[in-house]
Scaffold this motif. Structure first.
Motif, short mmCIF file in Angstrom:
data_model
loop_
_atom_site.label_atom_id
_atom_site.label_comp_id
_atom_site.label_asym_id
_atom_site.label_seq_id
_atom_site.Cartn_x
_atom_site.Cartn_y
_atom_site.Cartn_z
N SER A 1 -21.72 -21.49 -9.91
CA SER A 1 -23.11 -21.24 -10.32
C SER A 1 -23.94 -22.46 -10.00
O SER A 1 -23.63 -23.58 -10.42
N ALA A 2 -25.02 -22.31 -9.25
CA ALA A 2 -25.87 -23.42 -8.85
C ALA A 2 -26.64 -23.97 -10.02
O ALA A 2 -26.98 -25.14 -10.05
N ARG A 3 -26.93 -23.12 -10.97
CA ARG A 3 -27.70 -23.55 -12.14
C ARG A 3 -26.91 -23.33 -13.41
O ARG A 3 -27.40 -22.76 -14.39
N ALA A 4 -25.67 -23.78 -13.40
CA ALA A 4 -24.83 -23.56 -14.56
C ALA A 4 -25.28 -24.46 -15.69
O ALA A 4 -25.67 -25.60 -15.47
N THR A 5 -25.21 -23.98 -16.86
CA THR A 5 -25.62 -24.73 -18.04
C THR A 5 -24.45 -25.54 -18.53
O THR A 5 -23.35 -25.03 -18.68
N VAL A 6 -24.68 -26.89 -18.75
CA VAL A 6 -23.64 -27.77 -19.27
C VAL A 6 -23.51 -27.53 -20.75
O VAL A 6 -24.49 -27.69 -21.50
N LEU A 7 -22.35 -27.13 -21.16
CA LEU A 7 -22.12 -26.82 -22.56
C LEU A 7 -22.09 -28.10 -23.38
O LEU A 7 -21.48 -29.08 -23.00
N GLY A 8 -22.74 -28.13 -24.49
CA GLY A 8 -22.73 -29.27 -25.39
C GLY A 8 -23.77 -30.31 -25.10
O GLY A 8 -23.92 -31.26 -25.86
N ALA A 9 -24.50 -30.23 -23.96
CA ALA A 9 -25.51 -31.23 -23.62
C ALA A 9 -26.80 -30.96 -24.39
O ALA A 9 -27.08 -29.83 -24.78
N ALA A 10 -27.56 -32.09 -24.59
CA ALA A 10 -28.84 -31.93 -25.29
C ALA A 10 -29.82 -31.23 -24.37
O ALA A 10 -29.94 -31.59 -23.20
N PRO A 11 -30.49 -30.30 -24.87
CA PRO A 11 -31.48 -29.60 -24.03
C PRO A 11 -32.63 -30.51 -23.67
O PRO A 11 -33.14 -31.24 -24.51
N ARG A 12 -32.99 -30.50 -22.38
CA ARG A 12 -34.12 -31.31 -21.91
C ARG A 12 -35.02 -30.46 -21.05
O ARG A 12 -34.55 -29.57 -20.35
N ALA A 13 -36.27 -30.89 -21.08
CA ALA A 13 -37.25 -30.20 -20.24
C ALA A 13 -38.34 -31.19 -19.90
O ALA A 13 -38.89 -31.85 -20.78
N ASP A 14 -38.59 -31.44 -18.59
CA ASP A 14 -39.63 -32.35 -18.12
C ASP A 14 -40.91 -31.57 -17.97
O ASP A 14 -41.10 -30.79 -17.03
N LEU A 15 -41.79 -31.74 -18.96
CA LEU A 15 -43.05 -31.00 -18.97
C LEU A 15 -44.20 -31.80 -18.39
O LEU A 15 -45.33 -31.30 -18.37
N LEU A 16 -43.90 -33.12 -17.95
CA LEU A 16 -44.97 -33.94 -17.40
C LEU A 16 -45.31 -33.49 -15.99
O LEU A 16 -44.42 -33.09 -15.23
N PRO A 17 -46.55 -33.62 -15.64
CA PRO A 17 -46.94 -33.29 -14.26
C PRO A 17 -46.32 -34.28 -13.28
O PRO A 17 -46.08 -35.43 -13.60
N PRO A 18 -46.06 -33.88 -12.04
CA PRO A 18 -45.49 -34.80 -11.04
C PRO A 18 -46.36 -36.02 -10.80
O PRO A 18 -45.86 -37.09 -10.46
N GLU A 19 -47.68 -35.91 -10.95
CA GLU A 19 -48.56 -37.04 -10.70
C GLU A 19 -48.29 -38.18 -11.69
O GLU A 19 -48.29 -39.37 -11.33
N ILE A 20 -48.02 -37.82 -12.96
CA ILE A 20 -47.76 -38.86 -13.96
C ILE A 20 -46.43 -39.54 -13.68
O ILE A 20 -46.28 -40.77 -13.78
N THR A 21 -45.41 -38.77 -13.30
CA THR A 21 -44.12 -39.36 -12.95
C THR A 21 -44.24 -40.32 -11.77
O THR A 21 -43.69 -41.42 -11.76
N ALA A 22 -44.98 -39.92 -10.75
CA ALA A 22 -45.19 -40.78 -9.59
C ALA A 22 -45.94 -42.04 -9.98
O ALA A 22 -45.65 -43.14 -9.48
N GLU A 23 -46.91 -41.92 -10.90
CA GLU A 23 -47.65 -43.10 -11.35
C GLU A 23 -46.75 -44.07 -12.08
O GLU A 23 -46.85 -45.30 -11.92
N HIS A 24 -45.80 -43.54 -12.90
CA HIS A 24 -44.86 -44.41 -13.61
C HIS A 24 -43.98 -45.18 -12.63
O HIS A 24 -43.73 -46.38 -12.80
#
Length: 257
Positions: free
Chosen positions: A41-64
């Motif tokens: 599965s290309a997008r298999a879910t890792v069991l036991g890992a903390a759920p994460r989600a990057d909700l920042l826009p790409p522009e802010i990440t690039a600025e960092h």
């Protein structure tokens, strides 16, 4: 008229084996379905890992990321400045130390020059003495102790014979004595032409054999033999001498050895 309908399938009773139609072919038990493979599965879910989600826009990440690169560049610039400051300080300290050493050397030179000036007369006297000794050595390089030499010459003559006159020709420190053009004649540094009186007829060969014992003797030639009115005889002889006749009185001992 009777209506014939299809017979409803009977429900199997518990504890009884069902019809062979209800069994799987081959008599094997049905296998349970395997869960989907995580590797496939290309997008298999890792069991036991903390759920994460990057909700920042790409522009802010690039600025960092850009800010992080800028901080790294500024740190490099500050490090280079620190290195330059340290190097400049070390060079300054070295220059100050070198200047102090030069000043000390100059002071020592001035002190030594002052001491030399105080003893300049002694130095001048030493130089004059050295110059005089060198001039004496050069000038005396062709010295012949003629008083001693003529005394020895007189001693080689027979008894009763007396030298009446001597003519001496020699070279000098700046001009060599002219050599003979006659082949096979030895080198010479001077010529003695002397006259002697003898009460009897002189034996010239005996005289020449006596002269040959002198230091520096090269050769001797009788010029003339004349009788005087009182019955005595006058003999003229020319003799050549070489460098062995030099006295060496003005030659330093280390050179003489």
């Amino acid at each position: 008229m009777a209506i014939v309908g299809k017979e409803a399938p009977s429900t199997p009773q518990p504890g009884k084996k069902g019809s062979f139609l209800t069994r799987p072919i081959g008599g094997s038990k049905p296998r349970a379905a395997k869960p989907p493979s995580v590797k496939n599965s290309a997008r298999a879910t890792v069991l036991g890992a903390a759920p994460r989600a990057d909700l920042l826009p790409p522009e802010i990440t690039a600025e960092h990321k850009q800010r992080a690169r800028q901080r790294s560049l500024w740190l490099g610039v500050v490090g280079a400045l620190l290195i330059a400051v340290v190097g400049t300080g070390a060079a300054f300290v070295h220059n100050v130390s070198a200047a102090a050493g030069l000043a000390a050397a100059q002071d020592e030179t001035i002190r030594l020059q002052s001491e030399l000036a105080a003893h300049s007369q002694v130095r001048d006297i030493k130089e004059n003495v050295a110059t005089s000794e060198e001039a004496q050595r050069v000038g005396g390089s062709t010295d012949v102790d003629w008083k001693t030499y003529l005394t020895n010459l007189q001693a080689t003559l027979p008894g009763g014979v007396a030298i009446t006159s001597v003519l001496i020709e020699t070279g000098s420190p700046i001009a060599d004595y002219a050599q003979s053009a006659v082949p096979l004649e030895g080198a010479r540094i001077g010529t003695l032409t002397f006259e002697a009186t003898s009460p009897t007829l002189p034996s010239i060969p005996t005289w020449l054999n006596g002269l040959a014992t002198l230091d520096g003797f090269v050769d001797a030639v009788p010029n003339s033999v004349a009788i005087v009115e009182d019955g005595s005889y006058t003999v003229s002889i020319t003799m050549h001498i070489n460098a062995e006749a030099y006295s060496g009185r003005f030659t330093p001992e280390e050179e003489a050895e």
